[in-house]
Design a protein around this motif. Structure first.
Motif, PDB file in Angstrom:
ATOM      1  N   SER A 185      10.015   6.500  -3.203  1.00 28.95           N
ATOM      2  CA  SER A 185      11.413   6.747  -2.847  1.00 28.95           C
ATOM      3  C   SER A 185      11.947   5.525  -2.103  1.00 28.95           C
ATOM      4  CB  SER A 185      11.503   7.969  -1.931  1.00 28.95           C
ATOM      5  OG  SER A 185      10.901   7.676  -0.685  1.00 28.95           O
ATOM      6  N   THR A 186      13.239   5.416  -1.988  1.00 28.52           N
ATOM      7  CA  THR A 186      13.839   4.267  -1.297  1.00 28.52           C
ATOM      8  C   THR A 186      13.320   4.161   0.133  1.00 28.52           C
ATOM      9  OG1 THR A 186      15.816   4.665  -2.608  1.00 28.52           O
ATOM     10  CG2 THR A 186      16.035   3.182  -0.732  1.00 28.52           C
ATOM     11  N   GLU A 187      13.226   5.315   0.787  1.00 26.42           N
ATOM     12  CA  GLU A 187      12.769   5.328   2.175  1.00 26.42           C
ATOM     13  C   GLU A 187      11.318   4.843   2.293  1.00 26.42           C
ATOM     14  OE1 GLU A 187      12.413   8.948   5.223  1.00 26.42           O
ATOM     15  OE2 GLU A 187      14.209   8.973   3.973  1.00 26.42           O
ATOM     16  N   ASP A 188      10.449   5.329   1.420  1.00 29.80           N
ATOM     17  CA  ASP A 188       9.042   4.925   1.444  1.00 29.80           C
ATOM     18  C   ASP A 188       8.883   3.456   1.082  1.00 29.80           C
ATOM     19  OD1 ASP A 188       8.305   7.424   2.229  1.00 29.80           O
ATOM     20  OD2 ASP A 188       7.762   8.127   0.211  1.00 29.80           O
ATOM     21  N   ARG A 189       9.669   3.013   0.101  1.00 26.26           N
ATOM     22  CA  ARG A 189       9.705   1.603  -0.279  1.00 26.26           C
ATOM     23  C   ARG A 189       9.983   0.729   0.940  1.00 26.26           C
ATOM     24  NH1 ARG A 189      10.870  -0.988  -5.134  1.00 26.26           N
ATOM     25  NH2 ARG A 189      10.316   0.555  -6.651  1.00 26.26           N
ATOM     26  N   ASP A 190      11.013   1.104   1.703  1.00 25.41           N
ATOM     27  CA  ASP A 190      11.393   0.321   2.889  1.00 25.41           C
ATOM     28  C   ASP A 190      10.261   0.314   3.911  1.00 25.41           C
ATOM     29  OD1 ASP A 190      13.787  -0.148   1.711  1.00 25.41           O
ATOM     30  OD2 ASP A 190      14.958   1.233   2.964  1.00 25.41           O
ATOM     31  N   ALA A 191       9.654   1.480   4.119  1.00 26.26           N
ATOM     32  CA  ALA A 191       8.567   1.576   5.113  1.00 26.26           C
ATOM     33  C   ALA A 191       7.398   0.684   4.701  1.00 26.26           C
ATOM     34  CB  ALA A 191       8.114   3.029   5.256  1.00 26.26           C
ATOM     35  N   LEU A 192       7.036   0.705   3.421  1.00 24.31           N
ATOM     36  CA  LEU A 192       5.883  -0.071   2.951  1.00 24.31           C
ATOM     37  C   LEU A 192       6.211  -1.561   2.936  1.00 24.31           C
ATOM     38  CD1 LEU A 192       4.830   2.449   0.152  1.00 24.31           C
ATOM     39  CD2 LEU A 192       3.613   2.027   2.314  1.00 24.31           C
ATOM     40  N   ALA A 193       7.441  -1.903   2.562  1.00 23.69           N
ATOM     41  CA  ALA A 193       7.854  -3.314   2.568  1.00 23.69           C
ATOM     42  C   ALA A 193       7.812  -3.864   3.992  1.00 23.69           C
ATOM     43  CB  ALA A 193       9.258  -3.461   1.982  1.00 23.69           C
ATOM     44  N   PHE A 194       8.200  -3.028   4.953  1.00 25.47           N
ATOM     45  CA  PHE A 194       8.202  -3.469   6.346  1.00 25.47           C
ATOM     46  C   PHE A 194       6.782  -3.746   6.837  1.00 25.47           C
ATOM     47  CE2 PHE A 194       8.255  -2.775  10.961  1.00 25.47           C
ATOM     48  CZ  PHE A 194       9.237  -3.686  11.322  1.00 25.47           C
TER      49      PHE A 194
END
Ligand code: ADP
Ligand code: MG
Length: 333
Positions: A185-194
């Motif tokens: 999901s967009t939210e998980d993507r952001d968390a993992l990218a961070f």
């Protein structure tokens, strides 16, 4: 357009952002730095280079590069149980780009302030984008966390939630640990990218473990590959249950069991700590981890053998196609 800044203007921009420390007698500006090491402690020195296109994609934001260049070195100090004190920075840039440098310093200086490490010198040259940092820290004699200290019967621990950074890489379109695709999901993507962009070196945990853990390494190339270094240096095998590895909520939601195992066991770039310690230290380690605000998990034990022995929850041998990143490996050039 204003003229490109000269070397000295760039150095002055760097100097303005440096953390102040009482043990820096003379920092940036002379031929060399003059430092006052604390009496009775051992000096710990680490160096790591980040090359554009090898350690980070070419379009990586400057602030992320600055953060990571220091983070990987702080992580090496943490893995030795050392308290950070000073660092130096060799910066090679294709052109004198003040805006890029300011961005770089935003990331670098933020992390330096968090860990009270002073930039005391360096070198600034023209060339392909490359950042080399050395970090210096201190540890009490006999307390450093080495790779060769694991003992039979020790517990094997990991900090944090390994696999996130590798998942971040895959989501950025770069295969990692034999995984080339995951859905998030967009939210998980952001968390993992961070997690990939801003690794948190486990400095306080490493320092707390000094004199308590028997061995330690930071996970830069992949848990199994790095744990195997402890095993080989110690003349033992680290048995690691790949199903006991703690996964972040974002990773757990984004990967099936096989993918999760691969990313967690063989993915690099997390900069978590893998360490071994006697069972008698369990309560002390749990208390330290709480105090540092970093979760730690027991994931295996030290057994007879050499290197690493990955197993699944049923104790069956588990072997990924590849255990970690190696420069100069034929399939990774
Ligand atoms: P020298 O020619 O004597 O080596 P430089 O002009 O390279 O001196 O550097 C001048 C001062 O600036 C030195 O104190 C050096 O450590 C510092 N310096 C140069 N580049 C950097 C950098 N990228 N980061 C931190 N300090 C730097
Ligand atoms: Mg110089």
């Amino acid at each position: 357009m204003s003229a490109a800044p000269g070397e000295f203007e760039l150095i002055e921009r760097i100097r303005r952002r440096v953390v102040a420390r009482g043990d820096v007698v003379l920092g940036i500006g002379d031929d060399a730095a003059l430092l006052a090491p604390p009496p009775g402690r051992q000096l710990v020195v680490a160096m790591d280079t980040l090359n554009a296109g090898v350690h980070f994609p070419l379009g990586t934001p400057a602030a992320d590069i600055g953060w990571k260049a220091l983070a990987v070195n702080l992580s090496d100090l943490a893995a030795m149980g050392a308290a950070p004190a000073w660092c130096t920075l060799s910066l090679s840039m294709p052109e004198a780009d003040a805006r890029w440098l300011d961005g770089f310093l935003d990331g670098f200086s933020m992390l330096a302030a968090m860990h009270d490490i002073a930039l005391v010198g360096g070198d600034t040259t023209r060339g392909p984008l490359s950042v080399c940092v050395t970090a210096h820290g201190f540890v009490g004699p006999g307390r450093a966390l080495r790779r060769d200290g694991a003992r039979l019967g020790d517990d094997v621990w990991v900090s944090g939630t390994p696999g996130d950074a590798a998942a971040g890489l895959v989501l950025a379109g770069i295969a990692a640990a034999g995984v080339d695709r995951i859905e998030a999901s967009t939210e998980d993507r952001d968390a993992l990218a961070f997690r990939l962009a801003r690794p948190q070196p486990r400095v306080a945990l490493g320092a707390a473990l000094a004199g308590v853990a028997h061995s330690c390494i930071d996970i830069s190339d992949g848990l199994l590959a790095d744990a195997a270094h402890i095993g080989r240096a110690s003349g033992a095998a680290l048995r690691i249950d790949v199903d006991a590895l703690p996964a972040s909520a974002a990773l757990a939601r984004s990967a099936d069991t096989d993918t999760r195992r691969l990313l967690q066991a063989a993915g690099g770039d997390d900069y978590e700590l893998c360490f071994t310690a006697p069972a008698s230290a369990r309560d002390a380690i749990d208390a330290m981890a709480r105090e540092c605000g970093v979760p730690v998990t027991r994931v295996g034990d030290v057994t007879a053998g050499e290197g690493v022995r990955p197993v699944d929850a049923e104790g069956r041998h588990w072997q990924p196609a590849r255990t970690g990143y190696q420069h100069f490996a034929a399939d990774q050039r």
